[in-house]
Design a protein around this motif. Structure first.
Motif, short mmCIF file in Angstrom:
data_model
loop_
_atom_site.label_atom_id
_atom_site.label_comp_id
_atom_site.label_asym_id
_atom_site.label_seq_id
_atom_site.Cartn_x
_atom_site.Cartn_y
_atom_site.Cartn_z
N ASP A 71 0.87 -1.17 0.00
CA ASP A 71 0.00 0.00 0.00
C ASP A 71 0.92 1.22 0.00
OD1 ASP A 71 -1.63 2.18 0.67
OD2 ASP A 71 -3.01 0.92 1.78
N ASN A 72 1.04 1.86 -1.16
CA ASN A 72 1.98 2.97 -1.30
C ASN A 72 1.46 4.26 -0.66
OD1 ASN A 72 3.90 1.42 -2.53
ND2 ASN A 72 3.38 2.06 -4.61
N VAL A 73 0.22 4.28 -0.25
CA VAL A 73 -0.31 5.42 0.51
C VAL A 73 0.07 5.28 1.98
CG1 VAL A 73 -2.39 6.62 1.25
CG2 VAL A 73 -2.20 5.79 -1.11
N LYS A 74 -0.02 4.06 2.48
CA LYS A 74 0.30 3.78 3.88
C LYS A 74 1.78 3.43 4.09
CE LYS A 74 -4.30 2.08 5.10
NZ LYS A 74 -5.08 0.93 5.64
N ASN A 75 2.56 3.41 3.01
CA ASN A 75 3.98 3.04 3.10
C ASN A 75 4.16 1.69 3.80
OD1 ASN A 75 4.65 5.42 1.88
ND2 ASN A 75 5.88 6.22 3.56
N THR A 76 3.34 0.73 3.40
CA THR A 76 3.33 -0.57 4.07
C THR A 76 3.44 -1.70 3.07
OG1 THR A 76 2.01 0.35 5.88
CG2 THR A 76 2.09 -2.05 5.68
N LEU A 77 4.28 -2.67 3.43
CA LEU A 77 4.48 -3.90 2.66
C LEU A 77 3.83 -5.03 3.43
CD1 LEU A 77 6.11 -5.29 0.27
CD2 LEU A 77 7.90 -5.65 1.99
N TYR A 78 3.24 -5.99 2.72
CA TYR A 78 2.56 -7.12 3.36
C TYR A 78 3.08 -8.44 2.82
CZ TYR A 78 -0.82 -3.45 4.46
OH TYR A 78 -1.42 -2.30 4.91
N LEU A 79 2.93 -9.47 3.65
CA LEU A 79 3.17 -10.84 3.21
C LEU A 79 2.07 -11.70 3.81
CD1 LEU A 79 5.09 -12.69 1.58
CD2 LEU A 79 6.18 -13.26 3.77
N GLN A 80 1.16 -12.15 2.95
CA GLN A 80 0.10 -13.08 3.37
C GLN A 80 0.63 -14.49 3.22
OE1 GLN A 80 -3.10 -12.50 4.63
NE2 GLN A 80 -3.08 -14.73 4.97
N MET A 81 0.65 -15.24 4.31
CA MET A 81 1.21 -16.58 4.31
C MET A 81 0.11 -17.58 4.64
SD MET A 81 4.84 -15.87 6.24
CE MET A 81 4.05 -15.59 7.81
N ASN A 82 -0.20 -18.46 3.70
CA ASN A 82 -1.22 -19.48 3.89
C ASN A 82 -0.60 -20.87 3.84
OD1 ASN A 82 -3.19 -17.41 3.87
ND2 ASN A 82 -3.41 -17.55 1.65
N ALA A 83 -1.34 -21.85 4.30
CA ALA A 83 -0.88 -23.25 4.27
C ALA A 83 0.53 -23.37 4.85
CB ALA A 83 -0.94 -23.79 2.84
N LEU A 84 0.72 -22.78 6.00
CA LEU A 84 2.06 -22.73 6.59
C LEU A 84 2.53 -24.13 6.99
CD1 LEU A 84 1.67 -19.42 8.56
CD2 LEU A 84 3.53 -19.94 6.96
N ARG A 85 3.83 -24.33 6.87
CA ARG A 85 4.48 -25.61 7.17
C ARG A 85 5.54 -25.39 8.25
NH1 ARG A 85 5.94 -26.52 0.80
NH2 ARG A 85 3.80 -26.79 0.01
N PRO A 86 5.91 -26.43 8.97
CA PRO A 86 6.97 -26.27 9.98
C PRO A 86 8.26 -25.70 9.39
CG PRO A 86 5.82 -28.33 10.32
CD PRO A 86 5.27 -27.76 9.04
N GLU A 87 8.55 -26.04 8.14
CA GLU A 87 9.78 -25.53 7.52
C GLU A 87 9.71 -24.04 7.18
OE1 GLU A 87 7.93 -28.14 6.51
OE2 GLU A 87 7.84 -28.27 4.30
N ASP A 88 8.55 -23.43 7.36
CA ASP A 88 8.44 -21.98 7.19
C ASP A 88 8.87 -21.23 8.46
OD1 ASP A 88 5.40 -22.57 5.40
OD2 ASP A 88 7.35 -22.05 4.54
N THR A 89 9.14 -21.95 9.53
CA THR A 89 9.59 -21.32 10.76
C THR A 89 10.89 -20.56 10.52
OG1 THR A 89 8.53 -22.96 12.18
CG2 THR A 89 10.40 -21.76 13.11
N ALA A 90 10.88 -19.28 10.85
CA ALA A 90 12.04 -18.41 10.59
C ALA A 90 11.75 -17.02 11.13
CB ALA A 90 12.33 -18.33 9.10
N VAL A 91 12.78 -16.20 11.16
CA VAL A 91 12.58 -14.76 11.34
C VAL A 91 12.40 -14.17 9.94
CG1 VAL A 91 13.53 -12.61 12.21
CG2 VAL A 91 13.98 -14.75 13.43
N TYR A 92 11.34 -13.40 9.78
CA TYR A 92 11.02 -12.81 8.49
C TYR A 92 11.37 -11.33 8.52
CZ TYR A 92 8.67 -17.00 6.89
OH TYR A 92 8.41 -18.29 6.48
N TYR A 93 12.06 -10.89 7.47
CA TYR A 93 12.51 -9.52 7.36
C TYR A 93 11.97 -8.91 6.06
CZ TYR A 93 16.15 -11.22 10.58
OH TYR A 93 16.84 -11.78 11.64
N CYS A 94 11.51 -7.68 6.14
CA CYS A 94 11.29 -6.95 4.90
C CYS A 94 12.57 -6.18 4.59
CB CYS A 94 10.08 -6.02 4.98
SG CYS A 94 10.25 -4.63 6.10
N SER A 95 12.73 -5.88 3.31
CA SER A 95 14.00 -5.31 2.87
C SER A 95 13.81 -4.48 1.62
CB SER A 95 14.99 -6.44 2.60
OG SER A 95 16.18 -5.95 2.03
N LEU A 96 14.66 -3.49 1.46
CA LEU A 96 14.80 -2.89 0.15
C LEU A 96 15.43 -3.96 -0.74
CD1 LEU A 96 14.89 -0.45 2.25
CD2 LEU A 96 16.12 0.78 0.47
#
Length: 118
Positions: A71-96
């Motif tokens: 959302d470029n008005v709110k200056n916000t990035l999103y990540l919708q994560m569905n069907a999560l698996r144990p191997e998705d366990t991690a620290v998630y970072y947004c980045s340029l």
């Protein structure tokens, strides 16, 4: 500055939505990525979204399950994560980031922990 939120503990098959609020730079003209790092492993590039939000790319490991948006008005990035698996366990970072590779560490936020466990 990049500030992530939305992580937590979720059961396998569940969903989470991560948010990343950006400040201090011109977000609307900056391509953005998500990166994750699991315990004891190196960082993994997850997704890329171009500045306009109409073009996205995903790592094979998350394709079809994760969706990135912005959302470029709110200056916000999103990540919708569905069907999560144990191997998705991690620290998630947004980045340029404008490529399908892990950006330099200086470009990342502080991260949010995602744990997928019964």
């Amino acid at each position: 500055q990049l500030v992530e939120s939305g992580g937590g503990l979720v059961q396998p098959g569940g969903s989470l939505r991560l948010s990343c609020v950006a400040s201090g730079f011109n977000f609307r003209i900056t391509d953005m990525s998500w990166v994750r790092q699991a315990p004891g492993k190196g960082p993994e590039w997850v997704s890329l979204i171009y500045q306009g939000g109409t073009m996205t790319w995903y790592a094979d490991s998350v394709k079809g399950r994760f969706t990135t948006s912005r959302d470029n008005v709110k200056n916000t990035l999103y990540l919708q994560m569905n069907a999560l698996r144990p191997e998705d366990t991690a620290v998630y970072y947004c980045s340029l980031g404008a490529s399908r590779h892990v950006p330099p560490r200086d470009y990342w936020g502080q991260g949010t922990q995602v744990t997928v466990s019964p």
